[in-house]
Design a protein around this motif. Structure first.
Motif: not given
Length: 379
Positions: A51-56
């Motif tokens: 999945g995608r990270p919540r924030a970078v």
């Protein structure tokens, strides 16, 4: 004062270029290809993120790292929030800088570390802090730098920074972070974010970016005469001016901000950057005040031979494809004309967003280097 005769004297430019800035700009395409090879060797293409990270979160020191963070925010900000962690400290020295994770950072967030040095203790401490919080850590830095051990100890992913193909520049990497350093940091991170689904930057597209950088270097190189060289032309136009860099389009905005940053860092020249249409009211007063093109409050007939010419505003319009086809460029040109202000325009050739970004950055990087060399900066 700009020595325009130097612009068309390649040998003299080479003699003045003691920091290897022209070579660094010319080798940007090679840096991209080297970075792609490093990412392939690191197995980035085989990663299967859950999945995608919540924030970078992006941290790093130096102009190249700052530029990379800005570009990542522009390219990936629509898929996940991108936050640049700004350093604190008593001096802009590697040993004095410290970075801190925000209180909300945790296991679902991604920390990207980018540095051309890798010797900053504060970045090593940040990697350890991220490990304790459960953040995923990815770092791009020179091989065998102290940061390598810190990232490995934090169970993060370390990607070696692509050094310049030229051996002399590679040896000087710790002292000279020239124009090509941006791509050495950015390309591995874009490859990673492509695998995470936050940007569209497959290897094929990044190869096209390298090709575009090479073609732009051919057009802007020191052997090409000023009249057919967009970078030399822009440098000559910006002599004795205050550049107002107005941008339009997703790719143009970070390119404009980078242009203002490198003008200050490499050429020692002030510049202001803003996006259209907000740039019109934000900079409108500068076009009507002391920096106006026709401003000359003193006696017209006085002797100016020994006087330094005052700065006059000059608009530099960097354009990419505007969102929705709407454009504020006609209004910008009308405002410039109404205030007798000169305007320079750069618009990239057709291609992907990353190719457009590469071309704009390459032309403005070359222009900055020419300003630094012909303008007497300590180059």
């Amino acid at each position: 004062m700009l020595d325009e005769s130097l612009l068309d004297a390649p040998d003299a430019l080479a003699d003045a270029d003691r920091r290897g800035l022209l070579r660094g700009a010319a080798e940007a395409g090679a840096r991209v290809r080297t970075a792609l090879r490093h990412t392939a060797e690191a197995g980035i293409a085989a990663l299967t993120p859950e999945g995608r990270p919540r924030a970078v979160l992006v941290a790093g020191s130096g102009a190249a790292a700052t530029g990379a963070a800005d570009l990542i925010a522009a390219l990936a900000g629509g898929s996940a929030p991108v936050t640049r962690l700004r350093p604190t400290g008593v001096a802009p020295a590697a040993g004095a800088l410290r970075w801190t994770l925000p209180g909300w950072a945790g296991p679902v967030d991604l920390l990207l570390i980018a540095t051309t040095e890798g010797s900053e203790p504060g970045l090593a401490l940040l990697a350890e802090q991220a490990y304790r919080r459960g953040c995923t850590v990815v770092a791009v830095a020179p091989r065998q730098s102290p940061l390598t051990e810190a990232v490995d100890g934090s169970r993060g992913l370390f990607l070696p920074m692509a050094t310049a193909p030229n051996e002399w520049l590679a040896e000087q990497a710790s002292q000279v972070a020239g124009p090509g350093a941006l791509w050495a940091l950015l390309i591995p991170l874009l490859s990673l974010l492509d695998r995470a689904g936050l940007v569209t930057a497959p290897a094929e597209t990044l190869q096209l970016v390298a090709d575009r950088l090479d073609r732009t270097a051919e057009r802007c190189g020191p052997a090409i005469a000023t009249y057919s060289n967009p970078a030399k032309t822009l440098a000559a136009e910006l002599a004795d001016s205050l550049p107002l860099i107005w941008t339009e389009g997703t790719a143009a905005a970070p390119a404009g901000r980078r242009f203002a940053d490198v003008l200050a860092e490499l050429a020692g020249r002030p510049a202001l950057a803003a996006q259209l249409p907000e740039a019109l009211p934000a900079h409108g007063a500068l076009l009507a005040g002391d920096f106006a093109g026709g401003a000359d409050p003193d006696d017209f007939f006085r002797d100016r031979v020994e006087e330094r010419q005052p700065l006059r505003a000059r608009i530099v319009l960097l354009r990419d494809r505007p969102v929705g086809g709407l454009t504020a460029a006609p209004a910008a040109r009308e405002l410039a004309l109404g205030h007798d202000t000169a305007i320079s325009e750069l618009e990239p050739e057709e291609g992907s967003e990353l190719e457009a970004l590469a071309e704009l950055i390459a032309v403005t990087d070359f222009a900055t280097v020419y300003l630094a060399l012909a303008g007497g900066a300590q180059a």
